[in-house]
Design a protein around this motif. Structure first.
Motif, PDB file in Angstrom:
ATOM      1  N   MET A   1       0.856  -0.971  -0.085  1.00  0.00           N
ATOM      2  CA  MET A   1       0.000   0.053  -0.073  1.00  0.00           C
ATOM      3  C   MET A   1       0.808   1.255  -0.019  1.00  0.00           C
ATOM      4  N   GLY A   2       2.291   1.223   0.322  1.00  0.00           N
ATOM      5  CA  GLY A   2       3.191   2.238   0.172  1.00  0.00           C
ATOM      6  C   GLY A   2       2.860   2.827   1.508  1.00  0.00           C
ATOM      7  N   SER A   3       3.124   4.369   1.527  1.00  0.00           N
ATOM      8  CA  SER A   3       3.162   4.874   2.767  1.00  0.00           C
ATOM      9  C   SER A   3       1.601   4.862   3.468  1.00  0.00           C
ATOM     10  N   ARG A   4       1.570   4.791   4.674  1.00  0.00           N
ATOM     11  CA  ARG A   4       0.532   4.600   5.527  1.00  0.00           C
ATOM     12  C   ARG A   4      -0.754   5.686   5.092  1.00  0.00           C
ATOM     13  N   PRO A   5      -1.705   5.107   4.692  1.00  0.00           N
ATOM     14  CA  PRO A   5      -2.687   6.265   4.608  1.00  0.00           C
ATOM     15  C   PRO A   5      -3.589   7.036   5.889  1.00  0.00           C
ATOM     16  N   ARG A   6      -3.764   8.047   5.793  1.00  0.00           N
ATOM     17  CA  ARG A   6      -4.454   8.799   7.057  1.00  0.00           C
ATOM     18  C   ARG A   6      -5.974   8.507   6.756  1.00  0.00           C
ATOM     19  N   ILE A   7      -6.504   7.924   7.942  1.00  0.00           N
ATOM     20  CA  ILE A   7      -7.715   7.258   7.933  1.00  0.00           C
ATOM     21  C   ILE A   7      -8.863   8.001   8.768  1.00  0.00           C
ATOM     22  N   ALA A   8     -10.037   8.250   8.409  1.00  0.00           N
ATOM     23  CA  ALA A   8     -11.085   8.985   9.134  1.00  0.00           C
ATOM     24  C   ALA A   8     -12.102   7.837   9.360  1.00  0.00           C
ATOM     25  N   VAL A   9     -12.513   7.593  10.572  1.00  0.00           N
ATOM     26  CA  VAL A   9     -13.594   6.649  11.041  1.00  0.00           C
ATOM     27  C   VAL A   9     -14.730   7.398  11.227  1.00  0.00           C
ATOM     28  N   HIS A  10     -15.803   7.759  10.479  1.00  0.00           N
ATOM     29  CA  HIS A  10     -16.816   8.546  10.721  1.00  0.00           C
ATOM     30  C   HIS A  10     -18.019   7.997  11.110  1.00  0.00           C
ATOM     31  N   ASP A  11     -18.405   7.847  12.376  1.00  0.00           N
ATOM     32  CA  ASP A  11     -19.555   6.987  12.904  1.00  0.00           C
ATOM     33  C   ASP A  11     -20.428   7.964  13.656  1.00  0.00           C
ATOM     34  N   PHE A  12     -21.446   8.249  12.904  1.00  0.00           N
ATOM     35  CA  PHE A  12     -22.592   9.414  13.305  1.00  0.00           C
ATOM     36  C   PHE A  12     -23.078   9.091  14.950  1.00  0.00           C
ATOM     37  N   SER A  13     -23.282   7.752  15.008  1.00  0.00           N
ATOM     38  CA  SER A  13     -23.888   7.319  16.379  1.00  0.00           C
ATOM     39  C   SER A  13     -22.928   7.494  17.499  1.00  0.00           C
ATOM     40  N   GLY A  14     -21.583   7.253  17.384  1.00  0.00           N
ATOM     41  CA  GLY A  14     -20.509   7.222  18.574  1.00  0.00           C
ATOM     42  C   GLY A  14     -20.716   6.009  19.359  1.00  0.00           C
ATOM     43  N   HIS A  15     -20.921   4.808  18.598  1.00  0.00           N
ATOM     44  CA  HIS A  15     -21.058   3.440  19.508  1.00  0.00           C
ATOM     45  C   HIS A  15     -19.568   2.935  19.636  1.00  0.00           C
ATOM     46  N   PRO A  16     -19.690   2.085  20.586  1.00  0.00           N
ATOM     47  CA  PRO A  16     -18.280   1.437  21.263  1.00  0.00           C
ATOM     48  C   PRO A  16     -17.500   0.892  20.216  1.00  0.00           C
ATOM     49  N   PHE A  17     -17.732  -0.065  19.336  1.00  0.00           N
ATOM     50  CA  PHE A  17     -17.097  -0.943  18.669  1.00  0.00           C
ATOM     51  C   PHE A  17     -16.282  -0.199  17.649  1.00  0.00           C
ATOM     52  N   ALA A  24      -7.686   0.937  17.576  1.00  0.00           N
ATOM     53  CA  ALA A  24      -6.609  -0.175  17.217  1.00  0.00           C
ATOM     54  C   ALA A  24      -5.849   0.204  15.942  1.00  0.00           C
ATOM     55  N   LEU A  25      -6.384   0.746  14.861  1.00  0.00           N
ATOM     56  CA  LEU A  25      -5.734   1.192  13.694  1.00  0.00           C
ATOM     57  C   LEU A  25      -4.662   2.290  14.309  1.00  0.00           C
ATOM     58  N   ALA A  26      -5.048   3.345  15.125  1.00  0.00           N
ATOM     59  CA  ALA A  26      -4.094   4.204  15.740  1.00  0.00           C
ATOM     60  C   ALA A  26      -2.898   3.539  16.415  1.00  0.00           C
ATOM     61  N   SER A  27      -3.196   2.569  17.078  1.00  0.00           N
ATOM     62  CA  SER A  27      -2.062   1.938  18.065  1.00  0.00           C
ATOM     63  C   SER A  27      -1.007   1.078  16.835  1.00  0.00           C
ATOM     64  N   ARG A  28      -1.578   0.891  15.678  1.00  0.00           N
ATOM     65  CA  ARG A  28      -0.632   0.458  14.833  1.00  0.00           C
ATOM     66  C   ARG A  28       0.277   1.548  13.895  1.00  0.00           C
ATOM     67  N   GLY A  29       0.027   2.505  14.254  1.00  0.00           N
ATOM     68  CA  GLY A  29       1.012   3.876  13.885  1.00  0.00           C
ATOM     69  C   GLY A  29       0.239   4.584  12.533  1.00  0.00           C
ATOM     70  N   TYR A  30      -1.282   4.176  12.544  1.00  0.00           N
ATOM     71  CA  TYR A  30      -1.796   4.994  11.449  1.00  0.00           C
ATOM     72  C   TYR A  30      -2.437   6.351  12.247  1.00  0.00           C
ATOM     73  N   ASP A  31      -2.392   7.491  11.324  1.00  0.00           N
ATOM     74  CA  ASP A  31      -3.023   8.613  11.843  1.00  0.00           C
ATOM     75  C   ASP A  31      -4.536   8.451  11.736  1.00  0.00           C
ATOM     76  N   VAL A  32      -5.233   8.289  12.787  1.00  0.00           N
ATOM     77  CA  VAL A  32      -6.781   8.262  12.728  1.00  0.00           C
ATOM     78  C   VAL A  32      -7.334   9.396  13.306  1.00  0.00           C
ATOM     79  N   LEU A  33      -8.601  10.130  12.670  1.00  0.00           N
ATOM     80  CA  LEU A  33      -9.720  10.772  13.196  1.00  0.00           C
ATOM     81  C   LEU A  33     -10.599   9.952  13.456  1.00  0.00           C
ATOM     82  N   HIS A  34     -11.458  10.118  14.569  1.00  0.00           N
ATOM     83  CA  HIS A  34     -12.732   9.415  14.860  1.00  0.00           C
ATOM     84  C   HIS A  34     -13.583  10.555  15.070  1.00  0.00           C
ATOM     85  N   LEU A  35     -14.590  10.428  14.270  1.00  0.00           N
ATOM     86  CA  LEU A  35     -15.510  11.559  14.200  1.00  0.00           C
ATOM     87  C   LEU A  35     -17.064  11.063  14.343  1.00  0.00           C
TER      88      LEU A  35
END
Length: 414
Positions: A1-17, A24-35
């Protein structure tokens, strides 16, 4: 995949899983925004953040300044546009390479997806529910004359969202079958069943601080926790409380807010159901104790929703090591899991007598309840492996980024 992509997880509800996946994605070194949407009333996960959160993890929310008008179509339409514009601005600042989007109302979802496509951002539709189908049925009920046409338009929007996404995550094989009937390229869809964050939901003692505080330590509790909306039938909970009216040591405990909860409050007064205990949503950190306070955990799903909804509360219940009683079609994935694993009883949602009788059997048989609870926890421990789940999502991310890249290259090619 080359350089690691920046990932936005957009969950309207804000649910736990979904939050667990982002961490978990961020713990692997990915830049993650959870919205997520702070204005949407629902049982939310750990949206406050934690000192243990990875340095590459950003947690943010969109606040409309008022409650999301779930059941007011005209106001909701305006709110969805405003929400989409606010979400786009936050996503623009983050600069994601890929967006994983779920539980977003359709009009807002379409607006955000179109912006992502115009910006060259890969888009994954994490398909949690057939919202278009649900909206079609709701609109038909409220607008008999034009409801069919309006409702079909919502379904068309959802189908178009699926068709134009770079990748799709469906939550059961039932979703894949519907996608095929809608003409969606099957190569786009990966089935990843929902789960619950096992480490955040450890079993707790039956008598605990929460049960003591609410006077529920010495009673037998039939407990429902979660949304009571269009997909549910709160009348069953009234019937259950009425059936146990003569047993003062049995409580029907409902933890919810919104339309269904308000209706239950009215019925409790009309029917004089002192054994019906109604509470608002509880802090996420208290959830293990809340569920541990239940002797039987309840779930309800209307037949019309069986094909397009898998109630995540049933998966959360499996973590709690408690027996379950589900009123839902036996064909639903949550019902199939409960029956297969021996973690609870499933009755048809229209079978009021069957629901009450099943509850009586479980109330009278603590050994059976304990065995079901043990089966439930074993299933959760065997299945809810966040590392394996994260691996699968990273495969979907790679697929989406590759698809978006090919599309961009095709557009640029003279």
């Amino acid at each position: 995949m080359g350089s690691r992509p920046r990932i936005a997880v957009h969950d309207f509800s804000g649910h736990p899983f979904q939050l667990q996946l982002s961490r978990a994605l961020a713990s692997r070194g990915y830049d993650v925004l959870h919205l997520h949407c702070a204005s949407y009333t629902s049982g939310k996960g750990n949206t406050a953040g934690s000192s243990d959160d990875p340095a590459t993890f950003e947690l943010d929310h969109i606040d409309l300044g008022e409650a999301f008008a779930r059941y007011q179509f005209r106001k909701r339409r305006t709110q969805e546009r405003r929400y989409a514009d606010m979400a786009i601005e936050r996503l623009r600042r983050f600069r994601p390479d890929v967006i994983i989007s779920c539980n977003v109302p359709l009009l807002a979802h379409r607006r955000i997806q179109r912006w992502a496509q115009a910006s060259g951002i890969a888009f994954v539709f994490w398909h949690q529910d057939f919202y278009g189908t649900a909206m079609r049925e709701a609109v038909r009920a409220r607008l008999p004359v034009i409801g069919s046409a309006v409702g079909s338009w919502f379904e068309h929007v959802e189908r178009d969202l699926l068709a134009t996404s770079d990748a799709i995550v469906g939550i059961s094989d039932d979703f894949a079958a519907r996608h095929r009937r809608w003409g969606i390229d099957p190569a786009k869809t990966t089935i990843i069943e929902n789960w619950a964050p096992l480490d955040e939901l450890p079993p707790r003692p039956r008598v605990n601080e929460w049960s003591e505080h609410h006077g529920l330590s010495a009673t037998t509790n039939l407990l429902y926790s979660g949304t009571l909306g269009m997909k549910h039938n709160p009348k069953l909970l009234v019937e259950l409380a009425a059936a146990f009216r003569s047993q003062p040591d049995v409580r029907v405990v409902v933890i919810s807010e919104g339309q269904g909860g308000d209706w239950l409050a009215e019925q409790r007064e009309v029917e004089h159901l002192s054994n019906l205990v109604l509470l608002p949503y509880q802090p996420y950190g208290a959830l293990p104790q809340v569920l541990a306070s239940g002797d039987v955990l309840l779930a309800i799903l209307e037949p019309s929703a069986a094909a397009y909804s898998v109630p995540s509360k049933v998966l959360t219940y499996h973590c709690a090591q408690r027996a379950m009683l589900c009123a839902m079609p036996s064909t639903n994935l949550a019902a199939r899991i409960t029956t297969r694993e021996g973690s609870g009883l499933v009755v048809d949602v229209d079978d009021v007598d069957g629901f009450v009788n099943a509850a009586r059997h479980l109330v009278d048989d603590p050994q059976r309840r304990a065995a079901m609870g043990d089966s439930a926890r074993r299933y959760a421990e065997r299945t809810f492996d966040i590392e394996a789940i994260t691996d699968r999502f990273l495969g979907v991310v790679e697929q989406a980024v590759d698809s978006a890249h090919r599309t961009t290259q095709h557009v640029r090619t003279p």
